[in-house]
Motif scaffolding. Structure first.
Motif, mmCIF file in Angstrom:
data_model
loop_
_atom_site.group_PDB
_atom_site.id
_atom_site.type_symbol
_atom_site.label_atom_id
_atom_site.label_comp_id
_atom_site.label_asym_id
_atom_site.label_seq_id
_atom_site.Cartn_x
_atom_site.Cartn_y
_atom_site.Cartn_z
ATOM 1 N N TRP A 116 0.847 -1.206 0.000
ATOM 2 C CA TRP A 116 0.000 0.000 0.000
ATOM 3 C C TRP A 116 0.874 1.244 0.000
ATOM 4 O O TRP A 116 1.690 1.449 0.893
ATOM 5 C CB TRP A 116 -0.929 -0.024 1.215
ATOM 6 N N LEU A 117 0.694 2.067 -1.038
ATOM 7 C CA LEU A 117 1.453 3.302 -1.190
ATOM 8 C C LEU A 117 0.499 4.482 -1.362
ATOM 9 O O LEU A 117 -0.457 4.406 -2.137
ATOM 10 C CB LEU A 117 2.373 3.212 -2.416
ATOM 11 N N LEU A 118 0.752 5.570 -0.646
ATOM 12 C CA LEU A 118 0.000 6.804 -0.790
ATOM 13 C C LEU A 118 0.916 7.880 -1.369
ATOM 14 O O LEU A 118 2.107 7.930 -1.042
ATOM 15 C CB LEU A 118 -0.547 7.281 0.557
ATOM 16 N N PHE A 119 0.378 8.746 -2.219
ATOM 17 C CA PHE A 119 1.193 9.812 -2.787
ATOM 18 C C PHE A 119 0.347 11.066 -3.008
ATOM 19 O O PHE A 119 -0.874 11.001 -3.170
ATOM 20 C CB PHE A 119 1.825 9.378 -4.110
ATOM 21 N N GLY A 120 1.008 12.192 -3.002
ATOM 22 C CA GLY A 120 0.346 13.468 -3.253
ATOM 23 C C GLY A 120 1.350 14.457 -3.813
ATOM 24 O O GLY A 120 2.550 14.358 -3.553
ATOM 25 N N SER A 121 0.868 15.416 -4.583
ATOM 26 C CA SER A 121 1.776 16.384 -5.178
ATOM 27 C C SER A 121 1.059 17.694 -5.467
ATOM 28 O O SER A 121 -0.159 17.733 -5.671
ATOM 29 C CB SER A 121 2.385 15.836 -6.475
ATOM 30 N N ILE A 122 1.858 18.759 -5.463
ATOM 31 C CA ILE A 122 1.432 20.074 -5.933
ATOM 32 C C ILE A 122 2.460 20.511 -6.969
ATOM 33 O O ILE A 122 3.660 20.479 -6.703
ATOM 34 C CB ILE A 122 1.366 21.103 -4.781
ATOM 35 N N SER A 123 1.998 20.892 -8.140
ATOM 36 C CA SER A 123 2.939 21.257 -9.196
ATOM 37 C C SER A 123 2.449 22.480 -9.948
ATOM 38 O O SER A 123 1.242 22.753 -10.022
ATOM 39 C CB SER A 123 3.157 20.079 -10.153
ATOM 40 N N ARG A 124 3.404 23.194 -10.485
ATOM 41 C CA ARG A 124 3.125 24.365 -11.312
ATOM 42 C C ARG A 124 3.805 24.153 -12.658
ATOM 43 O O ARG A 124 5.010 23.887 -12.718
ATOM 44 C CB ARG A 124 3.662 25.618 -10.643
ATOM 45 N N GLY A 125 3.025 24.228 -13.729
ATOM 46 C CA GLY A 125 3.571 24.022 -15.058
ATOM 47 C C GLY A 125 3.126 25.103 -16.019
ATOM 48 O O GLY A 125 2.141 25.823 -15.764
ATOM 49 N N TYR A 126 3.849 25.223 -17.120
ATOM 50 C CA TYR A 126 3.556 26.233 -18.134
ATOM 51 C C TYR A 126 3.536 25.603 -19.515
ATOM 52 O O TYR A 126 4.270 24.653 -19.782
ATOM 53 C CB TYR A 126 4.611 27.346 -18.117
ATOM 54 N N LYS A 127 2.708 26.139 -20.365
ATOM 55 C CA LYS A 127 2.706 25.812 -21.785
ATOM 56 C C LYS A 127 3.076 27.087 -22.525
ATOM 57 O O LYS A 127 2.439 28.127 -22.330
ATOM 58 C CB LYS A 127 1.320 25.327 -22.212
ATOM 59 N N SER A 128 4.123 27.031 -23.321
ATOM 60 C CA SER A 128 4.653 28.247 -23.928
ATOM 61 C C SER A 128 3.626 28.904 -24.837
ATOM 62 O O SER A 128 2.704 28.260 -25.356
ATOM 63 C CB SER A 128 5.922 27.935 -24.719
ATOM 64 N N GLY A 129 3.786 30.196 -25.026
ATOM 65 C CA GLY A 129 2.930 30.919 -25.953
ATOM 66 C C GLY A 129 3.048 30.348 -27.347
ATOM 67 O O GLY A 129 4.005 29.654 -27.684
ATOM 68 N N ALA A 130 2.054 30.642 -28.186
ATOM 69 C CA ALA A 130 2.033 30.014 -29.512
ATOM 70 C C ALA A 130 1.270 30.881 -30.492
ATOM 71 O O ALA A 130 0.341 31.610 -30.124
ATOM 72 C CB ALA A 130 1.388 28.632 -29.431
ATOM 73 N N TRP A 131 1.699 30.778 -31.761
ATOM 74 C CA TRP A 131 0.925 31.336 -32.850
ATOM 75 C C TRP A 131 0.077 30.220 -33.449
ATOM 76 O O TRP A 131 0.547 29.107 -33.637
ATOM 77 C CB TRP A 131 1.844 31.907 -33.937
ATOM 78 N N PRO A 132 -1.181 30.497 -33.781
ATOM 79 C CA PRO A 132 -2.023 29.453 -34.362
ATOM 80 C C PRO A 132 -1.637 29.156 -35.803
ATOM 81 O O PRO A 132 -1.134 30.022 -36.520
ATOM 82 C CB PRO A 132 -3.427 30.069 -34.285
ATOM 83 N N VAL A 133 -1.841 27.924 -36.222
ATOM 84 C CA VAL A 133 -1.677 27.534 -37.620
ATOM 85 C C VAL A 133 -3.077 27.483 -38.231
ATOM 86 O O VAL A 133 -3.803 26.502 -38.076
ATOM 87 C CB VAL A 133 -0.960 26.180 -37.746
ATOM 88 N N LEU A 134 -3.454 28.572 -38.884
ATOM 89 C CA LEU A 134 -4.811 28.732 -39.379
ATOM 90 C C LEU A 134 -4.800 29.255 -40.809
ATOM 91 O O LEU A 134 -3.850 29.914 -41.237
ATOM 92 C CB LEU A 134 -5.592 29.730 -38.511
#
Length: 356
Positions: A109-127
């Motif tokens: 039996w294993l318990l786990f927990g996490s708090i994380s902060r992530g980013y997705k870089s800015g982008a130009w659309p392909v349209l």
């Protein structure tokens, strides 16, 4: 044309608090620089007869319009001229990281927990853009994620049960929305949603039923919600999107499989697999709009093969979408028509595999 340069420094620290509790901390600093130059362009004069007459006339200008052979045809937002395709570089940086705890209750039996902060870089659309502001960059999105779960070994090692709950807090999430247009009513554009969230739970269960039979079951529940955003819907009306769900985010998903592997002789074996997957209803747009529904569907796949452990070969037959379910995976619109992209019909065949 586009170019992206990313520089980063990363560090991770793991610490055993005691025999049962482990902690981990990771941090990353990232510096991004993106450049893009783009426009929709004519090809060998094919667009001129429409763009320089009907479109240019709808915009309130006198034909013939400003587009030249093989030239850019993306117009300024007021539709008064061809826009300059050059774009200002997008420069952004951020600090992301993750803190997690892992507690071993016992060997099973294993318990786990996490708090994380992530980013997705800015982008130009392909349209295929008609207006230059459709090609404006969306800035980086930020996600703060909270997760808690458990991993359990059951039945003296014959079964494994994993479960987790999660909550995702988004800032400036990148989603495809619309911009108002004089000629086409609305046009697609990549936008930033100021505030939104996703939460849910996942359960995965694997079991060795017998020496030759194994089973796997997985189910997930997901709720998504836009907390703050105003803009145009696909059919052209301006609206407040607060309370709407993300596109292509079904509430329920299910997978299950049975695998039977048994020897035929000292060197040959027979393996068969039957699997099913299910997705509940979703929408192809932010929120719900008539005509953009993606109905829920279930698919059944199966295969059976004979293999040789010694010679390294395997031959068998397979079937995907066994019951020939009609379904569609996405919905879109081109000005007036709304169209669906159907999924694959029943597919079957023979596979031969050889390991050298």
């Amino acid at each position: 044309e586009s170019e992206s340069t990313s520089k980063a420094v990363f560090g991770k620290f793991d610490y055993d608090v005691n025999d049962k509790l482990q902690a981990s901390l990771g941090l990353r600093y990232t510096d991004n620089k993106l450049e893009s130059t783009s426009c929709s362009a004519d090809y060998e004069g094919n667009s001129l007869i429409i763009w320089n007459t009907a479109v240019w006339g709808f915009a309130g200008n006198v034909p013939p319009g400003p587009v030249v052979r093989n030239g850019c045809m993306t117009l300024t937002p007021d539709l008064s001229a061809v826009a300059d395709p050059n774009r200002t570089p997008l420069e952004e940086d951020n600090v992301s990281g993750r803190f997690s705890l892992q507690y071993t209750v016992n060997d099973d039996w294993l318990l786990f927990g996490s708090i994380s902060r992530g980013y997705k870089s800015g982008a130009w659309p392909v349209l295929t853009a008609s207006r230059s502001d459709q090609l404006d960059a969306a800035t980086q999105e930020k996600l703060t994620a909270y997760e808690f779960g458990t991993k359990n070994t059951l039945l003296d090692g014959a079964a494994q049960l994993n479960a987790a709950v999660f909550y995702y807090d988004y800032e400036d999430k990148q989603l495809l929305s619309e911009v108002e247009d004089l000629v086409f009513t609305t046009l697609p554009r990549l936008v930033n949603i100021p505030k939104s969230e996703v939460y849910g739970a996942e359960v995965d269960f694997n079991m060795q039923v017998s020496e030759s039979l194994t089973t796997r079951l997985g189910v997930s529940y997901t709720q998504s919600e836009v907390k703050e955003y105003q803009g145009f819907r696909r059919l052209g009306n301006f609206d407040d999107f607060a309370g709407d769900e993300f596109p292509y985010t079904p509430e329920w998903q299910f997978t299950g499989s049975l695998t039977h592997d048994t020897p035929l002789s000292s060197g040959l074996g027979l393996i068969s697999n039957l699997s099913v997957s299910y997705r509940s209803d979703a929408s192809a747009t932010i929120g719900e709009e008539p005509g953009f529904e993606v109905d829920g569907y279930a698919l059944v796949n199966g295969d059976i093969s004979v293999y040789s452990n010694d010679a390294g070969w395997k031959v068998g037959v397979y079937a995907k979408n066994l019951f020939d379910e009609y379904y569609w995976t996405s919905v879109d619109t081109t000005t007036d028509p709304i169209y669906r992209i159907p999924g694959m019909p029943r597919e079957y065949g023979v596979r031969l595999q050889y390991n050298f």
